[in-house]
Motif scaffolding. Structure first.
Motif, PDB file in Angstrom:
ATOM      1  N   GLN A 249       0.910  -1.310  -0.053  1.00  0.00           N
ATOM      2  CA  GLN A 249      -0.096   0.014  -0.081  1.00  0.00           C
ATOM      3  C   GLN A 249       0.755   1.245   0.096  1.00  0.00           C
ATOM      4  OE1 GLN A 249      -3.430  -0.440  -0.369  1.00  0.00           O
ATOM      5  NE2 GLN A 249      -2.598  -2.413  -0.488  1.00  0.00           N
ATOM      6  N   ARG A 250       2.042   1.252   0.652  1.00  0.00           N
ATOM      7  CA  ARG A 250       2.958   2.414   0.781  1.00  0.00           C
ATOM      8  C   ARG A 250       3.763   2.565  -0.595  1.00  0.00           C
ATOM      9  NH1 ARG A 250       3.996   0.300   5.953  1.00  0.00           N
ATOM     10  NH2 ARG A 250       5.828  -0.472   5.339  1.00  0.00           N
ATOM     11  N   GLY A 251       3.778   1.572  -1.311  1.00  0.00           N
ATOM     12  CA  GLY A 251       4.519   1.472  -2.413  1.00  0.00           C
ATOM     13  C   GLY A 251       6.091   1.052  -2.339  1.00  0.00           C
ATOM     14  N   ASP A 252       6.215   0.614  -1.238  1.00  0.00           N
ATOM     15  CA  ASP A 252       7.385  -0.041  -0.725  1.00  0.00           C
ATOM     16  C   ASP A 252       7.880  -1.385  -1.625  1.00  0.00           C
ATOM     17  OD1 ASP A 252       7.818   2.221   0.884  1.00  0.00           O
ATOM     18  OD2 ASP A 252       7.104   0.881   2.686  1.00  0.00           O
ATOM     19  N   VAL A 253       7.052  -2.072  -2.229  1.00  0.00           N
ATOM     20  CA  VAL A 253       7.297  -3.322  -2.838  1.00  0.00           C
ATOM     21  C   VAL A 253       6.488  -3.028  -4.014  1.00  0.00           C
ATOM     22  CG1 VAL A 253       7.809  -4.629  -0.768  1.00  0.00           C
ATOM     23  CG2 VAL A 253       5.488  -4.499  -1.568  1.00  0.00           C
ATOM     24  N   ASP A 254       7.117  -3.958  -5.182  1.00  0.00           N
ATOM     25  CA  ASP A 254       6.361  -4.092  -6.251  1.00  0.00           C
ATOM     26  C   ASP A 254       6.182  -5.521  -6.629  1.00  0.00           C
ATOM     27  OD1 ASP A 254       6.712  -1.322  -7.089  1.00  0.00           O
ATOM     28  OD2 ASP A 254       8.552  -1.704  -7.724  1.00  0.00           O
ATOM     29  N   PRO A 255       4.748  -5.846  -7.032  1.00  0.00           N
ATOM     30  CA  PRO A 255       4.300  -7.107  -7.068  1.00  0.00           C
ATOM     31  C   PRO A 255       5.076  -7.797  -8.386  1.00  0.00           C
ATOM     32  CG  PRO A 255       2.594  -5.702  -7.471  1.00  0.00           C
ATOM     33  CD  PRO A 255       3.601  -4.828  -6.760  1.00  0.00           C
ATOM     34  N   VAL A 256       4.980  -8.941  -8.446  1.00  0.00           N
ATOM     35  CA  VAL A 256       5.656  -9.423  -9.681  1.00  0.00           C
ATOM     36  C   VAL A 256       4.428  -9.474 -10.638  1.00  0.00           C
ATOM     37  CG1 VAL A 256       6.220 -11.720 -10.751  1.00  0.00           C
ATOM     38  CG2 VAL A 256       7.176 -11.265  -8.679  1.00  0.00           C
ATOM     39  N   ALA A 257       4.899  -9.166 -12.145  1.00  0.00           N
ATOM     40  CA  ALA A 257       3.934  -8.871 -13.031  1.00  0.00           C
ATOM     41  C   ALA A 257       3.057 -10.171 -13.410  1.00  0.00           C
ATOM     42  CB  ALA A 257       4.690  -8.380 -14.339  1.00  0.00           C
ATOM     43  N   GLU A 258       1.752 -10.098 -13.631  1.00  0.00           N
ATOM     44  CA  GLU A 258       1.144 -11.406 -13.842  1.00  0.00           C
ATOM     45  C   GLU A 258       1.528 -12.266 -14.877  1.00  0.00           C
ATOM     46  OE1 GLU A 258      -3.176 -10.823 -13.987  1.00  0.00           O
ATOM     47  OE2 GLU A 258      -3.231  -9.699 -12.188  1.00  0.00           O
ATOM     48  N   GLU A 259       2.125 -11.611 -15.734  1.00  0.00           N
ATOM     49  CA  GLU A 259       2.655 -12.528 -17.072  1.00  0.00           C
ATOM     50  C   GLU A 259       3.877 -13.396 -16.382  1.00  0.00           C
ATOM     51  OE1 GLU A 259       2.294  -9.099 -17.110  1.00  0.00           O
ATOM     52  OE2 GLU A 259       0.726  -9.130 -18.464  1.00  0.00           O
ATOM     53  N   GLU A 260       4.775 -12.807 -15.543  1.00  0.00           N
ATOM     54  CA  GLU A 260       5.882 -13.453 -15.009  1.00  0.00           C
ATOM     55  C   GLU A 260       5.465 -14.467 -13.897  1.00  0.00           C
ATOM     56  OE1 GLU A 260      10.342 -13.733 -14.547  1.00  0.00           O
ATOM     57  OE2 GLU A 260       8.907 -13.332 -16.068  1.00  0.00           O
ATOM     58  N   GLU A 261       4.274 -14.029 -13.123  1.00  0.00           N
ATOM     59  CA  GLU A 261       3.736 -15.114 -12.331  1.00  0.00           C
ATOM     60  C   GLU A 261       3.079 -16.284 -12.953  1.00  0.00           C
ATOM     61  OE1 GLU A 261       0.956 -15.189  -8.428  1.00  0.00           O
ATOM     62  OE2 GLU A 261       0.928 -13.509  -9.475  1.00  0.00           O
ATOM     63  N   ARG A 262       2.474 -16.132 -14.140  1.00  0.00           N
ATOM     64  CA  ARG A 262       2.031 -17.216 -15.012  1.00  0.00           C
ATOM     65  C   ARG A 262       3.174 -18.140 -15.442  1.00  0.00           C
ATOM     66  NH1 ARG A 262      -2.545 -17.859 -18.796  1.00  0.00           N
ATOM     67  NH2 ARG A 262      -1.812 -19.494 -20.228  1.00  0.00           N
ATOM     68  N   ARG A 263       4.349 -17.471 -15.902  1.00  0.00           N
ATOM     69  CA  ARG A 263       5.365 -18.288 -16.179  1.00  0.00           C
ATOM     70  C   ARG A 263       5.965 -18.994 -15.071  1.00  0.00           C
ATOM     71  NH1 ARG A 263       6.631 -13.785 -19.558  1.00  0.00           N
ATOM     72  NH2 ARG A 263       7.777 -12.779 -18.090  1.00  0.00           N
ATOM     73  N   MET A 264       5.949 -18.541 -13.856  1.00  0.00           N
ATOM     74  CA  MET A 264       6.323 -19.367 -12.740  1.00  0.00           C
ATOM     75  C   MET A 264       5.333 -20.554 -12.370  1.00  0.00           C
ATOM     76  SD  MET A 264       7.382 -16.267 -10.208  1.00  0.00           S
ATOM     77  CE  MET A 264       8.487 -15.156 -10.328  1.00  0.00           C
ATOM     78  N   TYR A 265       4.231 -20.423 -12.543  1.00  0.00           N
ATOM     79  CA  TYR A 265       2.891 -21.380 -12.280  1.00  0.00           C
ATOM     80  C   TYR A 265       3.193 -22.504 -13.454  1.00  0.00           C
ATOM     81  CZ  TYR A 265      -1.418 -23.148 -10.778  1.00  0.00           C
ATOM     82  OH  TYR A 265      -2.377 -24.072 -10.396  1.00  0.00           O
ATOM     83  N   GLU A 266       3.440 -22.066 -14.571  1.00  0.00           N
ATOM     84  CA  GLU A 266       3.526 -23.056 -15.687  1.00  0.00           C
ATOM     85  C   GLU A 266       4.925 -23.746 -15.270  1.00  0.00           C
ATOM     86  OE1 GLU A 266       2.817 -23.013 -20.492  1.00  0.00           O
ATOM     87  OE2 GLU A 266       3.978 -21.205 -19.825  1.00  0.00           O
ATOM     88  N   LEU A 267       5.908 -23.299 -15.095  1.00  0.00           N
ATOM     89  CA  LEU A 267       7.267 -23.763 -14.646  1.00  0.00           C
ATOM     90  C   LEU A 267       7.123 -24.953 -13.641  1.00  0.00           C
ATOM     91  CD1 LEU A 267      10.172 -23.809 -15.233  1.00  0.00           C
ATOM     92  CD2 LEU A 267      10.553 -22.158 -13.555  1.00  0.00           C
ATOM     93  N   VAL A 268       6.352 -24.615 -12.609  1.00  0.00           N
ATOM     94  CA  VAL A 268       6.034 -25.527 -11.579  1.00  0.00           C
ATOM     95  C   VAL A 268       5.447 -26.851 -12.104  1.00  0.00           C
ATOM     96  CG1 VAL A 268       4.409 -24.596 -10.343  1.00  0.00           C
ATOM     97  CG2 VAL A 268       5.928 -25.926  -8.917  1.00  0.00           C
ATOM     98  N   MET A 269       4.379 -26.676 -12.824  1.00  0.00           N
ATOM     99  CA  MET A 269       3.314 -27.696 -13.046  1.00  0.00           C
ATOM    100  C   MET A 269       4.307 -28.561 -14.118  1.00  0.00           C
ATOM    101  SD  MET A 269      -0.498 -26.168 -14.072  1.00  0.00           S
ATOM    102  CE  MET A 269      -0.133 -24.676 -15.085  1.00  0.00           C
ATOM    103  N   ASP A 270       4.974 -28.068 -14.901  1.00  0.00           N
ATOM    104  CA  ASP A 270       5.921 -28.850 -16.110  1.00  0.00           C
ATOM    105  C   ASP A 270       6.862 -29.451 -15.268  1.00  0.00           C
ATOM    106  OD1 ASP A 270       4.257 -27.854 -17.985  1.00  0.00           O
ATOM    107  OD2 ASP A 270       5.412 -26.535 -18.571  1.00  0.00           O
ATOM    108  N   ARG A 271       7.557 -28.979 -14.499  1.00  0.00           N
ATOM    109  CA  ARG A 271       8.995 -29.223 -13.725  1.00  0.00           C
ATOM    110  C   ARG A 271       8.415 -30.422 -13.000  1.00  0.00           C
ATOM    111  NH1 ARG A 271      12.856 -31.422 -11.880  1.00  0.00           N
ATOM    112  NH2 ARG A 271      14.531 -30.416 -11.042  1.00  0.00           N
ATOM    113  N   LEU A 272       7.518 -30.351 -12.077  1.00  0.00           N
ATOM    114  CA  LEU A 272       7.228 -31.424 -11.236  1.00  0.00           C
ATOM    115  C   LEU A 272       6.538 -32.537 -11.746  1.00  0.00           C
ATOM    116  CD1 LEU A 272       6.036 -29.333  -7.785  1.00  0.00           C
ATOM    117  CD2 LEU A 272       8.291 -30.052  -8.884  1.00  0.00           C
TER     118      LEU A 272
END
Length: 422
Positions: A249-272
């Protein structure tokens, strides 16, 4: 893509294959087998009478920035008093020993207790919640708080599954999450666990501020090098009121972009999947036979006992949640009063819709039409036919006539699908 976070008690998350497609028989659990019991509620179905129990231990060395569970630091001096109150609450709620098929001790950090306190806790649980033959007893542990003495106490008591909160293997990401263990403590803890418990799991978090898909790949590689039989992989959620949410809320952190988060989720599904750990719920992966028995109870919308600070309970169709205020919990229990706060009894249709929503989290089983009708007295298509048809047309659900499940694309948009079901 923000995925719904599994209740971490797997919660945190965490199906036995080949069950009868016609649905469960009376007196059996549709996922974890027969529920023959010797108590007075033997004939009650598992969505009314609990065959599982959750026990909460709230103590932590440090409150992590993303955590919204009923946990607190700096209160270890209250641990023995808390254990006294916990046993009083258990006796008042259960009234007599209740045999269960699954026990989950979560927190907080249960292994923040010292070895004698863990022995007190496990003795109380064994007295009031005897585990049925073939049952599963899980205890959560943080890598920095588990030692051989504590592990020996748990193993001797009959605990047969440990869930280790690794979250990441990279110091800068652990700092971002405000975790207080070092990466090297995870393999040390796994060494302790591997020799004493037949089943164990690691928790990991992706989408940490400042992380990339390459960071997530490195975390998965480090986890898989330890050869776990179960992994819970959660997309970070900024829960309102947490320290991390306030930073956002204070702008002290930037959330990971949704496109990058999608890549992460895709990566875990395929890797495992390539490593033999199959996704059986939108955040959980296991080798066949190593699925978390307790969390399957949640995703079937079955009943469960809830004991301790902030613990939720679902018995005879009534949901209750204990107070999250530790001094209030202690004072009320010590005065012979109930620690229960909010209660809720869902209407018939509300319960059916909630059951459908939870079942859709199960990526292999999904919603079995016959099972759903048996449990809810609702025909799935009469209740949700248009919603199912629309999401099938959009490629987010698949329907083979017997079961409805999320497609691979539907897993990325699980929030959207599940929210429309309820």
């Amino acid at each position: 893509m923000r995925l719904l976070r599994a209740h971490h008690h797997d919660a945190r998350g965490e199906g036995r294959q080949g069950r009868d497609p016609r649905g469960p028989l009376p007196g059996s659990h549709p996922l974890i087998g027969p529920t023959a019991t010797r108590d007075r509620r033997a004939d009650a179905p598992p969505w009314l009478h609990p065959r599982a129990a959750y026990v909460h231990v709230p103590f932590c060395a440090h409150k992590c920035g993303y955590c919204d569970f009923a946990s607190l630091a700096g209160s270890d001096h209250l641990a023995d008093r808390y254990l006294d109150a916990l046993e009083c609450e258990t006796a008042a709620k259960l009234r007599e020993p209740r045999e269960v098929d699954a026990i989950f001790v979560g927190g907080g950090t249960p292994t923040r207790l010292d070895a004698p306190q863990l022995e007190r806790l496990t003795s109380m649980i064994r007295r009031w919640l005897p585990l049925a033959g073939g049952g599963e007893w899980t205890v959560e542990a943080n890598p920095g708080t588990l030692d051989e003495a504590k592990a020996d106490v748990l193993a001797s008591a009959g605990v047969d599954r440990i869930s280790l909160g690794a979250q990441s293997f990279q110091p800068r990401l652990l700092r971002a999450l405000e975790r207080n263990h070092a990466p090297e403590e995870v393999p040390r803890a796994v060494g302790i666990v591997r020799d004493r418990f037949p089943r164990w799991s690691l928790d990991l978090i992706f989408g940490v501020p400042g992380s990339t898909a390459d960071d997530w790949r490195a975390d998965l590689d480090a986890a898989m090098a330890l050869e776990p039989s179960h992994l819970s992989c959660y997309g970070l959620v900024y829960e309102k009121g947490t320290a991390l949410w306030k930073q956002l809320q204070r702008g002290d952190v930037d959330p990971v972009a949704e496109e990058e988060e999608r890549r992460m989720y895709e990566l875990v599904m395929d890797r495992l999947e390539s490593a033999g750990l199959l996704m059986y719920e939108i955040s959980n992966y296991a080798r066949p036979g190593h699925e978390s028995r307790h969390n399957l109870v949640y995703w079937a919308n079955d009943a469960y006992w809830g004991l301790g600070l902030g613990a939720a309970q679902y018995v005879d169709g009534l949901r209750t949640v204990n107070t999250r205020d530790l001094p209030a919990y202690l004072k009320r229990i010590e005065a012979g009063e109930s620690a229960v706060g909010p209660t809720e009894r869902l209407g018939h249709e509300e319960h059916a819709r909630e059951t459908a929503m939870l079942m859709l989290r199960r990526t292999q089983i999904g919603i079995d039409r016959d099972d759903f009708r048996y449990r809810t007295d609702f025909d799935l298509d009469a209740l949700l036919g248009p919603v199912i048809a629309r999401f099938v047309a959009e490629g987010l659900l698949e329907d083979d006539g017997r079961r409805v499940r999320l497609t691979r694309e539907g897993r990325f948009l699980a929030d959207r699908v599940l929210c429309e079901v309820v």
